[in-house]
Design a protein around this motif. Structure first.
Motif, PDB file in Angstrom:
ATOM      1  N   THR A  24       0.832  -1.204   0.000  1.00  0.00           N
ATOM      2  CA  THR A  24       0.000   0.000   0.000  1.00  0.00           C
ATOM      3  C   THR A  24       0.867   1.254   0.000  1.00  0.00           C
ATOM      4  O   THR A  24       0.572   2.222  -0.706  1.00  0.00           O
ATOM      5  CB  THR A  24      -0.951   0.001   1.207  1.00  0.00           C
ATOM      6  OG1 THR A  24      -1.735  -1.203   1.194  1.00  0.00           O
ATOM      7  CG2 THR A  24      -1.880   1.194   1.181  1.00  0.00           C
ATOM      8  N   LYS A  25       1.954   1.232   0.767  1.00  0.00           N
ATOM      9  CA  LYS A  25       2.864   2.380   0.773  1.00  0.00           C
ATOM     10  C   LYS A  25       3.496   2.578  -0.597  1.00  0.00           C
ATOM     11  O   LYS A  25       3.673   3.714  -1.060  1.00  0.00           O
ATOM     12  CB  LYS A  25       3.941   2.204   1.843  1.00  0.00           C
ATOM     13  CG  LYS A  25       3.412   2.415   3.247  1.00  0.00           C
ATOM     14  CD  LYS A  25       4.517   2.288   4.272  1.00  0.00           C
ATOM     15  CE  LYS A  25       4.003   2.547   5.674  1.00  0.00           C
ATOM     16  NZ  LYS A  25       5.066   2.489   6.676  1.00  0.00           N
ATOM     17  N   LYS A  26       3.842   1.486  -1.279  1.00  0.00           N
ATOM     18  CA  LYS A  26       4.407   1.586  -2.621  1.00  0.00           C
ATOM     19  C   LYS A  26       3.390   2.166  -3.601  1.00  0.00           C
ATOM     20  O   LYS A  26       3.732   2.985  -4.454  1.00  0.00           O
ATOM     21  CB  LYS A  26       4.871   0.216  -3.114  1.00  0.00           C
ATOM     22  CG  LYS A  26       6.163  -0.252  -2.478  1.00  0.00           C
ATOM     23  CD  LYS A  26       6.581  -1.595  -3.028  1.00  0.00           C
ATOM     24  CE  LYS A  26       7.859  -2.069  -2.344  1.00  0.00           C
ATOM     25  NZ  LYS A  26       8.277  -3.393  -2.845  1.00  0.00           N
ATOM     26  N   GLU A  27       2.126   1.729  -3.480  1.00  0.00           N
ATOM     27  CA  GLU A  27       1.088   2.259  -4.354  1.00  0.00           C
ATOM     28  C   GLU A  27       0.893   3.752  -4.129  1.00  0.00           C
ATOM     29  O   GLU A  27       0.721   4.512  -5.096  1.00  0.00           O
ATOM     30  CB  GLU A  27      -0.236   1.533  -4.116  1.00  0.00           C
ATOM     31  CG  GLU A  27      -0.279   0.135  -4.663  1.00  0.00           C
ATOM     32  CD  GLU A  27      -1.627  -0.516  -4.437  1.00  0.00           C
ATOM     33  OE1 GLU A  27      -2.640   0.013  -4.933  1.00  0.00           O
ATOM     34  OE2 GLU A  27      -1.667  -1.546  -3.746  1.00  0.00           O
ATOM     35  N   LEU A  28       0.911   4.185  -2.876  1.00  0.00           N
ATOM     36  CA  LEU A  28       0.783   5.612  -2.586  1.00  0.00           C
ATOM     37  C   LEU A  28       1.945   6.396  -3.182  1.00  0.00           C
ATOM     38  O   LEU A  28       1.763   7.491  -3.727  1.00  0.00           O
ATOM     39  CB  LEU A  28       0.707   5.855  -1.080  1.00  0.00           C
ATOM     40  CG  LEU A  28      -0.668   5.706  -0.450  1.00  0.00           C
ATOM     41  CD1 LEU A  28      -0.566   5.727   1.067  1.00  0.00           C
ATOM     42  CD2 LEU A  28      -1.592   6.802  -0.935  1.00  0.00           C
ATOM     43  N   PHE A  29       3.138   5.839  -3.101  1.00  0.00           N
ATOM     44  CA  PHE A  29       4.301   6.485  -3.705  1.00  0.00           C
ATOM     45  C   PHE A  29       4.106   6.630  -5.210  1.00  0.00           C
ATOM     46  O   PHE A  29       4.378   7.687  -5.786  1.00  0.00           O
ATOM     47  CB  PHE A  29       5.575   5.693  -3.407  1.00  0.00           C
ATOM     48  CG  PHE A  29       6.786   6.232  -4.114  1.00  0.00           C
ATOM     49  CD1 PHE A  29       7.442   7.340  -3.617  1.00  0.00           C
ATOM     50  CD2 PHE A  29       7.247   5.643  -5.283  1.00  0.00           C
ATOM     51  CE1 PHE A  29       8.556   7.856  -4.268  1.00  0.00           C
ATOM     52  CE2 PHE A  29       8.353   6.143  -5.944  1.00  0.00           C
ATOM     53  CZ  PHE A  29       9.013   7.261  -5.433  1.00  0.00           C
ATOM     54  N   GLN A  30       3.631   5.559  -5.851  1.00  0.00           N
ATOM     55  CA  GLN A  30       3.402   5.604  -7.294  1.00  0.00           C
ATOM     56  C   GLN A  30       2.354   6.656  -7.656  1.00  0.00           C
ATOM     57  O   GLN A  30       2.502   7.373  -8.651  1.00  0.00           O
ATOM     58  CB  GLN A  30       2.968   4.228  -7.816  1.00  0.00           C
ATOM     59  CG  GLN A  30       4.057   3.184  -7.779  1.00  0.00           C
ATOM     60  CD  GLN A  30       5.230   3.547  -8.666  1.00  0.00           C
ATOM     61  OE1 GLN A  30       5.065   4.139  -9.731  1.00  0.00           O
ATOM     62  NE2 GLN A  30       6.430   3.214  -8.222  1.00  0.00           N
ATOM     63  N   LEU A  31       1.300   6.763  -6.832  1.00  0.00           N
ATOM     64  CA  LEU A  31       0.287   7.777  -7.100  1.00  0.00           C
ATOM     65  C   LEU A  31       0.851   9.187  -6.965  1.00  0.00           C
ATOM     66  O   LEU A  31       0.550  10.070  -7.770  1.00  0.00           O
ATOM     67  CB  LEU A  31      -0.907   7.606  -6.151  1.00  0.00           C
ATOM     68  CG  LEU A  31      -1.884   6.480  -6.467  1.00  0.00           C
ATOM     69  CD1 LEU A  31      -2.970   6.419  -5.404  1.00  0.00           C
ATOM     70  CD2 LEU A  31      -2.494   6.658  -7.841  1.00  0.00           C
ATOM     71  N   ARG A  32       1.671   9.401  -5.942  1.00  0.00           N
ATOM     72  CA  ARG A  32       2.290  10.717  -5.774  1.00  0.00           C
ATOM     73  C   ARG A  32       3.208  11.037  -6.954  1.00  0.00           C
ATOM     74  O   ARG A  32       3.259  12.172  -7.420  1.00  0.00           O
ATOM     75  CB  ARG A  32       3.064  10.786  -4.453  1.00  0.00           C
ATOM     76  CG  ARG A  32       2.175  10.899  -3.243  1.00  0.00           C
ATOM     77  CD  ARG A  32       2.960  11.277  -1.997  1.00  0.00           C
ATOM     78  NE  ARG A  32       4.035  10.353  -1.688  1.00  0.00           N
ATOM     79  CZ  ARG A  32       3.920   9.280  -0.916  1.00  0.00           C
ATOM     80  NH1 ARG A  32       2.773   8.987  -0.347  1.00  0.00           N
ATOM     81  NH2 ARG A  32       4.963   8.506  -0.683  1.00  0.00           N
ATOM     82  N   PHE A  33       3.901  10.022  -7.427  1.00  0.00           N
ATOM     83  CA  PHE A  33       4.793  10.205  -8.581  1.00  0.00           C
ATOM     84  C   PHE A  33       3.974  10.561  -9.822  1.00  0.00           C
ATOM     85  O   PHE A  33       4.334  11.466 -10.589  1.00  0.00           O
ATOM     86  CB  PHE A  33       5.601   8.926  -8.807  1.00  0.00           C
ATOM     87  CG  PHE A  33       6.691   9.078  -9.818  1.00  0.00           C
ATOM     88  CD1 PHE A  33       7.867   9.727  -9.499  1.00  0.00           C
ATOM     89  CD2 PHE A  33       6.527   8.560 -11.094  1.00  0.00           C
ATOM     90  CE1 PHE A  33       8.879   9.859 -10.439  1.00  0.00           C
ATOM     91  CE2 PHE A  33       7.525   8.695 -12.039  1.00  0.00           C
ATOM     92  CZ  PHE A  33       8.711   9.351 -11.710  1.00  0.00           C
ATOM     93  N   GLN A  34       2.861   9.853 -10.028  1.00  0.00           N
ATOM     94  CA  GLN A  34       1.988  10.145 -11.163  1.00  0.00           C
ATOM     95  C   GLN A  34       1.401  11.554 -11.062  1.00  0.00           C
ATOM     96  O   GLN A  34       1.273  12.253 -12.062  1.00  0.00           O
ATOM     97  CB  GLN A  34       0.854   9.130 -11.245  1.00  0.00           C
ATOM     98  CG  GLN A  34       1.289   7.765 -11.692  1.00  0.00           C
ATOM     99  CD  GLN A  34       0.157   6.763 -11.661  1.00  0.00           C
ATOM    100  OE1 GLN A  34      -0.993   7.123 -11.391  1.00  0.00           O
ATOM    101  NE2 GLN A  34       0.467   5.503 -11.916  1.00  0.00           N
TER     102      GLN A  34
END
Length: 75
Positions: A24-34
């Protein structure tokens, strides 16, 4: 997509719980990057993932407190 239910999380074992937190933390990071690169298509996912992470961490903390309480009663 409805928000995830906490009952689903309670059924996970400790290893699966930790894996879910990391994912979940990785997904949040990816969303912030996007979002930073203006490629984000579904901004509502932030709410869902933050909610899910809060649920996961709440269950993790409940288990930690239960473990420490059981250790204190054994002594």
């Amino acid at each position: 997509m409805p928000l995830p239910k906490i009952e689903e999380i309670r059924d996970l074992n400790d290893q699966e719980l930790n894996d879910q937190i990391v994912a979940t933390k990785k997904e949040l990071f990816q969303l912030r990057f996007q979002k930073a690169t203006r490629q984000l298509e579904k901004p509502h996912q932030f709410k869902h993932l933050r909610h899910r992470l809060a649920q996961l961490m709440t269950i993790e903390r409940e288990r930690q407190l239960a473990a420490s309480k059981s250790e204190a009663t054994e002594e």
